[in-house]
Design a protein around this motif. Structure first.
Motif, mmCIF file in Angstrom:
data_model
loop_
_atom_site.group_PDB
_atom_site.id
_atom_site.type_symbol
_atom_site.label_atom_id
_atom_site.label_comp_id
_atom_site.label_asym_id
_atom_site.label_seq_id
_atom_site.Cartn_x
_atom_site.Cartn_y
_atom_site.Cartn_z
ATOM 1 N N SER A 165 1.006 -1.232 -0.017
ATOM 2 C CA SER A 165 0.064 0.016 0.218
ATOM 3 C C SER A 165 0.907 1.204 0.059
ATOM 4 O O SER A 165 0.528 2.456 -0.752
ATOM 5 C CB SER A 165 -0.749 -0.094 1.168
ATOM 6 O OG SER A 165 -1.663 -1.252 1.053
ATOM 7 N N ASN A 166 1.773 1.080 0.727
ATOM 8 C CA ASN A 166 2.678 2.585 0.703
ATOM 9 C C ASN A 166 3.512 2.554 -0.454
ATOM 10 O O ASN A 166 3.667 3.867 -0.987
ATOM 11 C CB ASN A 166 3.805 2.135 1.996
ATOM 12 C CG ASN A 166 3.122 2.507 3.341
ATOM 13 O OD1 ASN A 166 2.079 3.103 3.611
ATOM 14 N ND2 ASN A 166 3.764 2.018 4.321
ATOM 15 N N LYS B 84 3.953 5.445 -5.679
ATOM 16 C CA LYS B 84 4.131 5.231 -7.151
ATOM 17 C C LYS B 84 3.179 6.231 -7.784
ATOM 18 O O LYS B 84 3.527 6.907 -8.857
ATOM 19 C CB LYS B 84 3.817 3.864 -7.583
ATOM 20 C CG LYS B 84 3.793 3.577 -9.107
ATOM 21 C CD LYS B 84 5.292 3.354 -9.727
ATOM 22 C CE LYS B 84 5.832 2.350 -9.448
ATOM 23 N NZ LYS B 84 7.108 2.106 -10.130
ATOM 24 N N LYS B 85 1.974 6.212 -7.236
ATOM 25 C CA LYS B 85 0.733 7.251 -7.616
ATOM 26 C C LYS B 85 1.666 8.690 -7.679
ATOM 27 O O LYS B 85 1.443 9.647 -8.836
ATOM 28 C CB LYS B 85 -0.220 7.161 -6.913
ATOM 29 C CG LYS B 85 -1.032 6.046 -6.980
ATOM 30 C CD LYS B 85 -2.250 6.173 -6.116
ATOM 31 C CE LYS B 85 -3.239 5.120 -6.132
ATOM 32 N NZ LYS B 85 -4.497 4.965 -5.261
ATOM 33 N N GLN B 86 2.267 9.079 -6.705
ATOM 34 C CA GLN B 86 2.616 10.593 -6.373
ATOM 35 C C GLN B 86 3.627 10.700 -7.435
ATOM 36 O O GLN B 86 4.177 11.883 -8.033
ATOM 37 C CB GLN B 86 3.127 10.749 -5.006
ATOM 38 C CG GLN B 86 2.176 10.915 -4.141
ATOM 39 C CD GLN B 86 2.470 10.977 -2.673
ATOM 40 O OE1 GLN B 86 3.562 10.355 -2.375
ATOM 41 N NE2 GLN B 86 1.890 12.054 -1.846
ATOM 42 N N ALA B 87 4.838 9.619 -7.738
ATOM 43 C CA ALA B 87 5.813 9.808 -8.579
ATOM 44 C C ALA B 87 5.178 9.835 -10.227
ATOM 45 O O ALA B 87 5.852 10.694 -11.107
ATOM 46 C CB ALA B 87 6.488 8.324 -8.742
ATOM 47 N N LEU B 88 3.868 9.452 -10.279
ATOM 48 C CA LEU B 88 3.257 9.493 -11.617
ATOM 49 C C LEU B 88 2.279 10.787 -11.659
ATOM 50 O O LEU B 88 1.630 10.680 -12.577
ATOM 51 C CB LEU B 88 2.710 8.059 -12.072
ATOM 52 C CG LEU B 88 3.437 6.978 -12.001
ATOM 53 C CD1 LEU B 88 2.673 5.643 -12.361
ATOM 54 C CD2 LEU B 88 4.327 6.967 -13.546
ATOM 55 N N THR C 233 -6.908 0.975 -9.845
ATOM 56 C CA THR C 233 -7.876 0.439 -8.867
ATOM 57 C C THR C 233 -8.811 -0.496 -9.539
ATOM 58 O O THR C 233 -9.052 -1.378 -9.053
ATOM 59 C CB THR C 233 -8.722 1.829 -8.315
ATOM 60 O OG1 THR C 233 -7.652 2.645 -7.619
ATOM 61 C CG2 THR C 233 -9.623 1.227 -7.198
ATOM 62 N N VAL C 234 -9.200 0.028 -10.717
ATOM 63 C CA VAL C 234 -10.025 -0.812 -11.516
ATOM 64 C C VAL C 234 -9.683 -0.736 -13.154
ATOM 65 O O VAL C 234 -9.248 0.218 -13.535
ATOM 66 C CB VAL C 234 -11.525 -0.498 -11.346
ATOM 67 C CG1 VAL C 234 -11.732 0.941 -11.638
ATOM 68 C CG2 VAL C 234 -12.715 -1.475 -12.110
ATOM 69 N N GLY C 235 -9.752 -1.721 -13.984
ATOM 70 C CA GLY C 235 -9.580 -1.640 -15.238
ATOM 71 C C GLY C 235 -11.011 -1.632 -15.939
ATOM 72 O O GLY C 235 -11.815 -2.531 -15.421
#
Length: 415
Positions: A223-224, A229-233, A314-316
Motif C-alpha cells: 500500500s505504501n 508510485k502514484k505520487q511519482a506519476l 484501482t479498476v480496469g
C-alpha cells in the motif's frame, strides 16, 4: 494417444508465418513472440519464423535464440487476384530449399488473407499439417461483433446486398475456403469455436480452444509503495485510478466510459480516469470537456510505463463491442486488477460474472453508461477489493499464463 517424451518431437518442424503490418506490431505480433518464447524451450522442436512483406531489399536468413528467421521482402504487384496468387506462389519457391521432406512439417498461419499459401503448401507437401489461428474477422470490426446482423447479411441475395454487405459476404466465402483447407483451427475464445460451428459449418473436432498466454511479469506493490508510485506519476496518493488501455476507437467504447465516469464523480470525487492509447483524441476531448481536469491521456506508452500504470490501477475497464482474447485484459488479470468488461464475443469469457457489462440484445451498438457507473461505484467503494483481485489473478494463472498456453499448444502438436 499416450503422452510423448521430448525425444518424440525430434522430427517436428514448425513454420510460423508472420506479416510486417500494423497488426504484427500489436496483438498478432505479441502472440507470435509469446509462441516463440514457449516453443523454443522444447528440445528438438525446430522452429522457423517466416516474416512476409518486410522492408528488406532482399531475402535474408538468420538465426536468433534457436529460431531460424526467413525475411521475405515486400513485392508490390498490382492488386489483382492473379497477382495476389502469384506472390504466394513465388513465396513457396523461396521456401522450398529450406523445407526438409523427411521432417514432420507443420505450417502455422496467422492471417486470413494468407489463404493461397495453404493450398500451395498442401499441394507441395501432402503430408504436412496446416494450423490456423484466428485473431480477427473483418466483419467483427465492421459490424461491432454483431453476429445477428452478420447472419442477416449472409441470408440476403446478391441483388439486395449493398457494397459493404457484398464485401462482407465475399470475405465470408474466402474464409470458409481457408477453413476447409487447413487441418486445425486454433480459436482464442469459446465464442469463436461456436461461431465457426454455427456460421461456417466447421466441425467441432477441427477446432482447438487455446487462449492467448503471457509470461508473468507482474510486480505487486505494498500500500505504501503504491501511494509513492502514484505520487511519482503525478497523481494524489488517495486517487482511485480507473484505467482504460486501447485504441481510441469507437469499437473500444471509450465514449461510454467517459459518460459513466462523469456520473460517478459525485459519489467518488477522488476518481481519476487514465486513458492509455493512441488515436483521434478530438472526439473524446470534446465529450469530456466538463470533466477534463479529472482525465489523463497518455497516448501510446512503452511496456515499462504501461506496467507502472497497472501497478497503481484501482479498476480496469474494457467497454469493447468486440474482442477475441485481449492482451490488455490478460495483463490486467496478471496484475490482479478488478476488470469490468462487456459480455460481448470473447471478452465475456475473461470477465468475472459480477463485473460483466451488458450489451443490449436488441441493439448490439448500445451499452448503457448508467450500468457501467453502477459497476464502477461498487468496485471503487470497496477498494482494494482483495477477493476480486485474487479471483482475477487466479483466472490468469489457470487460463491465460504462458505455461497454460504452452501446454495446450504442445498437446495440439501431439494429436
Amino acid at each position: 494417444m499416450a503422452n510423448r517424451t521430448n525425444n518424440d518431437y525430434a522430427m517436428k518442424h514448425i513454420y510460423i508465418f508472420n506479416n510486417a503490418t500494423r497488426a504484427a506490431e500489436y496483438g498478432i505480433g505479441t502472440y507470435i513472440n509469446q509462441m516463440l518464447c514457449c516453443l523454443k524451450e522444447v528440445p528438438q522442436l525446430r522452429i522457423t519464423l517466416v516474416n512476409l512483406n518486410t522492408e528488406k531489399t532482399e531475402q535474408t536468413v538468420e538465426e536468433a535464440e534457436s529460431v531460424r528467421i526467413i525475411q521475405i521482402p515486400i513485392i508490390k504487384y498490382s492488386g489483382t487476384e492473379h497477382n495476389y496468387y502469384r506472390y504466394y506462389r513465388n513465396l513457396l519457391y523461396v521456401l522450398i530449399p529450406y523445407i526438409r521432406i523427411e521432417e514432420e512439417n507443420i505450417f502455422h498461419l496467422n492471417y486470413l488473407h494468407n489463404r493461397p499459401i495453404a493450398s500451395l503448401l498442401k499441394r507441395e507437401y501432402p503430408s504436412c499439417r496446416i494450423l490456423l489461428t484466428i485473431h480477427y474477422m473483418n466483419w467483427c470490426f465492421t459490424l461491432k461483433g454483431n453476429a445477428s446482423l452478420f447472419k442477416q447479411i449472409l441470408s440476403k441475395t446478391k441483388d439486395t446486398r449493398n457494397e459493404q454487405e457484398e464485401e462482407i459476404y465475399q470475405d465470408f466465402q474466402n474464409d470458409r475456403k481457408l477453413f476447409k483447407e487447413v487441418d486445425r483451427i486454433i480459436c482464442l475464445s469459446q465464442y469463436t469455436c461456436q461461431l465457426l460451428h454455427n456460421m461456417y459449418s466447421v466441425s467441432d473436432d477441427k477446432t482447438a480452444l487455446i487462449y492467448n498466454g503471457l509470461v508473468d511479469e507482474a510486480l505487486f506493490l505494498s500500500s505504501n509503495e503504491k501511494e509513492q508510485k502514484k505520487q511519482a506519476l503525478l497523481f494524489d496518493k488517495e486517487d482511485k485510478i480507473i484505467l482504460f488501455v486501447g485504441r481510441l476507437d469507437e469499437i473500444k467504447g471509450l465514449d461510454i466510459l467517459i459518460k459513466a465516469f462523469r456520473n460517478i464523480l459525485h459519489k467518488e470525487p477522488k476518481a481519476r480516469l487514465l486513458v492509455v492509447g493512441d488515436g483521434d483524441f478530438k472526439v473524446y476531448l470534446k465529450e469530456a470537456t466538463d470533466v477534463a481536469v479529472r482525465i489523463t491521456y497518455t497516448g501510446k506508452v512503452s511496456k515499462e510505463q504501461l506496467y507502472e500504470y497497472y501497478q497503481i490501477a484501482t479498476v480496469g475497464v474494457m467497454p469493447s463491442f468486440h474482442e477475441q482474447c485481449s492482451y490488455v485484459g490478460i495483463e490486467m488479470m496478471m496484475h490482479g486488477i478488478p476488470l469490468i468488461g462487456t459480455d460481448s464475443t470473447g471478452l465475456s469469457e475473461m470477465v468475472e460474472e459480477e463485473c460483466r457489462l451488458h450489451i443490449d440484445e436488441n441493439n448490439k451498438s448500445l451499452i448503457i453508461p448508467e450500468e457501467l457507473s453502477d459497476l464502477l461505484s461498487i468496485i471503487l467503494s470497496n477498494s482494494p477489493n482483495n477477493d476480486l483481485r485474487t479471483k482475477y489473478r487466479k483466472r490468469y494463472e489457470n487460463n491465460y499464463s504462458l505455461s497454460a498456453m504452452k501446454t495446450k499448444f504442445l498437446h495440439l502438436l501431439d494429436t
